[in-house]
Enzyme design. Structure first.
Site, mmCIF file in Angstrom:
data_model
loop_
_atom_site.group_PDB
_atom_site.id
_atom_site.type_symbol
_atom_site.label_atom_id
_atom_site.label_comp_id
_atom_site.label_asym_id
_atom_site.label_seq_id
_atom_site.Cartn_x
_atom_site.Cartn_y
_atom_site.Cartn_z
ATOM 1 C CG ASN A 71 35.366 40.845 44.958
ATOM 2 O OD1 ASN A 71 35.578 40.348 43.983
ATOM 3 N ND2 ASN A 71 34.412 41.697 44.856
ATOM 4 C CG ASP A 72 39.324 43.375 43.442
ATOM 5 O OD1 ASP A 72 38.538 43.180 42.828
ATOM 6 O OD2 ASP A 72 39.566 44.595 44.033
ATOM 7 C CB VAL A 73 42.960 38.315 46.439
ATOM 8 C CG1 VAL A 73 43.554 39.675 47.009
ATOM 9 C CG2 VAL A 73 42.236 37.855 47.483
#
Lengths: 483, 120
Positions: free
Chosen positions: A403-405
């Site tokens: 997600n965040d990456v």
């Protein structure tokens, strides 16, 4: 004469071990030579441990009567400690690797601390410099041991919340000062016996107690997702402690091995912190996630769900696919099914590559190991800086459990908690597919604008289940394989 | 003729400086794909502390020293054996493609080269 020969043999064996460690680590610079590298280092270790039995020929007079018992104890400890750890290392799951490394690291720190304790209780240190070095090694080793145990507990889920209290940093600072004060007292009291207000053994116990408490208190407030950085720091700490105890014992092999690991741990820590666009002190001293409650930028568009079968077939007809795996894939144990699906695509002539973010998984490089375990050849696995330019010319970017990456906010939204973090440019692919369990947020608690983009579709479900459906759908097409 | 090792404070600092530099340079060349085995491998290397533990235990003259020395060897041996076991297991998993020709078709520049030429 025997003492002479044993000194010569130990010196030679340790010299060989130090060289083999350096050469072994040097061979780890490529996946082709790495397996032989660890083997070479292993030989160095075996030689050094076998040679250490020759210390029996030069023991101090006071210990001579104990020698048969001590030799027995050495053998028992080696077999017991080595045997249990070997058995544990052979059967641990690859997903649990970070906590296992934390435990082994804590053991090393504990061993360094214990050696220092033997030196201190026996009053063996000669001179102030040696005593100070012994205490320093004891402090670093003890902090590394108790801190590693807490890191293990967090990674293993035994402790699943950061423990944060107001004024914690100030209190930790006080414990640090207390440890140093007790250490200073030990040095002063050993020089000037008249200054003795506390019996020496009590002071030594107090010193170790404070140091162990410091390791625990330091690690408790740090979030579970930051543990990889913490393990790396403690790895460096243990290396330092071993190096320092090596000086105390006048053993250059320990000094070299310890300091090489100390430097290596430091470098890895910096690399990891850079991959998250944070400083090391930010990881250790600030509570990440607390400041993330700022207003989100307006997000345009809507989530577009897609059926697993349709998504699978779409990829079968694409020319190129880049897969971005995250820890969510490992949680659902989907790596094997993923590789099966990839092989199906490759049989149809689709170019498939894996893109790994530096902080994917629970420790750096863990995603690479998990993929390798599933059978993915390492030449299909690419790191961020090598593949990021290729997304723009790729048909499909398949994001699984990450997600965040891949959150474009890191590039554009200055107010975002992850702004400035290097990300994989999955959003630049012609089409993005995201396999995700639900509509939740990532670890940083930030909404991901990528999921709402026009070229993105969401495939909801457990990664392994979704991949099984994709495989069935593509097989159902009954297309012939392309040579 | 004798072979005692005697290291003064300054010689120790020189050894530390050179070893740290060597570690930094050697580890810096390891590609990111191997960072987990690298971490467990370097973890294994500081298991050499077991040698110091053996020395301390063999020279233990009191019960207290024997007990603490026993734990030094126990923990050090665990560090070394465990570190080796997991590193060896992980590295054995890294395999190249079985059919490099099949990849050359769309890889163009060749993947294996990029592994070797990879900068950290």
């Amino acid at each position: 004469m025997l003492t002479l020969i044993s000194q010569l043999a130990i010196g030679t064996a340790d010299l060989a071990a130090a060289f083999l460690f350096l050469y072994g680590l040097h061979r780890m610079s490529s996946p082709v030579t790495a397996p032989s590298g660890i083997f070479v280092a292993g030989i160095g270790m075996a030689v050094a441990v076998l040679a250490s039995f020759l210390y029996a020929f030069g023991v101090v007079p006071a210990a001579r009567a104990n020698l048969p018992v001590n030799l027995g104890l050495v053998v028992v400890a080696l077999v017991l400690g080595g045997g249990i750890a070997w058995w544990g290392g052979r059967k641990v799951a690859m997903t649990a690797m970070p906590q296992m490394v934390a435990i082994y690291n804590g053991m090393g720190g504990g061993a360094a601390g214990a050696i220092a304790a033997v030196e201190l209780f026996g009053g063996k240190a000669q001179g102030d410099a040696e005593l100070i070095m012994t205490l320093l090694g004891a402090l670093i080793g003890a902090v590394s041991m108790s801190g590693s145990v807490i890191a293990w507990a967090k990674l293993d889920g035994v402790i699943n919340k950061p423990v944060r209290v107001k004024g914690q940093q100030a209190f930790n600072g006080l414990v640090m000062l207390a440890t140093l004060a007790v250490g200073a007292y030990i040095v002063v009291a050993s020089v000037d016996k008249a200054a003795l207000i506390l019996p020496m053994p009590t002071a030594i116990y107090l010193f170790f107690g404070c140091a162990l408490a410091l390791g625990i208190l330091m690690t408790l407030p740090i979030g579970g997702a930051d543990m990889p950085v913490v393990i790396s720091i403690f790895n460096a700490f243990t290396g330092l402690a071993v190096g320092i105890e090596g000086y105390v014992l006048q053993n250059p092999a320990l000094m070299i091995a310890g300091m090489v690991v100390g430097a290596a741990g430091m470098l890895l820590t910096l690399l990891m912190a850079r991959a998250m666009n944070r400083s090391v002190s930010n990881v250790v001293f600030t509570n990440f996630g607390d400041g993330a409650k700022h207003k989100q930028g307006k997000i345009q568009g809507e989530l577009k769900p897609e059926q697993p079968g349709d998504a699978g077939i779409e990829m079968r007809y694409a020319a190129s696919v880049i897969i971005v795996p995250g820890f969510g894939l490992a949680v659902s144990q989907g790596q094997g099914k993923l590789f099966e699906f990839v092989k199906l695509l490759q049989a149809g002539g689709v170019s498939v590559k894996f893109a790994i973010h530096p902080v994917a998984g629970r420790m750096p490089g863990q995603m690479d190991v998990l993929l390798a375990e599933a059978g993915v050849p390492y030449d299909m696995i690419f790191q961020l800086e090598d593949i990021n330019d290729q997304f723009a010319s790729t048909d499909v970017a398949l994001v699984i459990g990450a997600n965040d990456v891949v959150n474009p906010a890191a590039r554009t939204d200055k107010s975002s908690a992850i702004f400035g973090m290097p990300i994989l440019n999955a959003d630049k692919a012609k089409k993005v597919m995201v396999i995700k369990r639900g509509e939740g947020k990532g670890y940083a608690g930030i909404v991901n604008g990528l999921f709402y983009a026009d070229n993105c579709s969401m495939v909801y479900g457990d990664a392994q289940g979704v991949l099984i459906k994709m495989i069935e759908a593509v097989r159902g097409l009954g297309l012939p394989a392309v040579a | 003729m004798e072979f005692p090792i005697s290291i003064s404070v300054f010689v120790a600092l020189y050894i530390f400086m050179l070893a740290a530099f060597a570690g930094w340079v050697i580890i810096g060349r390891v590609p990111a794909i191997l960072h987990t085995p690298l971490m467990s491998g370097s973890n294994f290397v500081h298991g050499i502390v077991v040698v110091g533990g053996v020395y301390a235990l063999l020279n233990a003259s009191t019960m207290q020293e024997q007990v603490i020395g026993f734990f030094a060897v126990l923990l050090g041996a665990g560090n070394a054996a465990g570190g080796y076991a997991v590193t060896d297991r992980m590295l054995a998993m890294f395999k190249p493609s079985a059919h490099p020709a099949a990849h050359a078709a769309h890889g163009k520049t060749g993947h294996v080269k990029s592994i070797h030429a990879r900068k950290r």
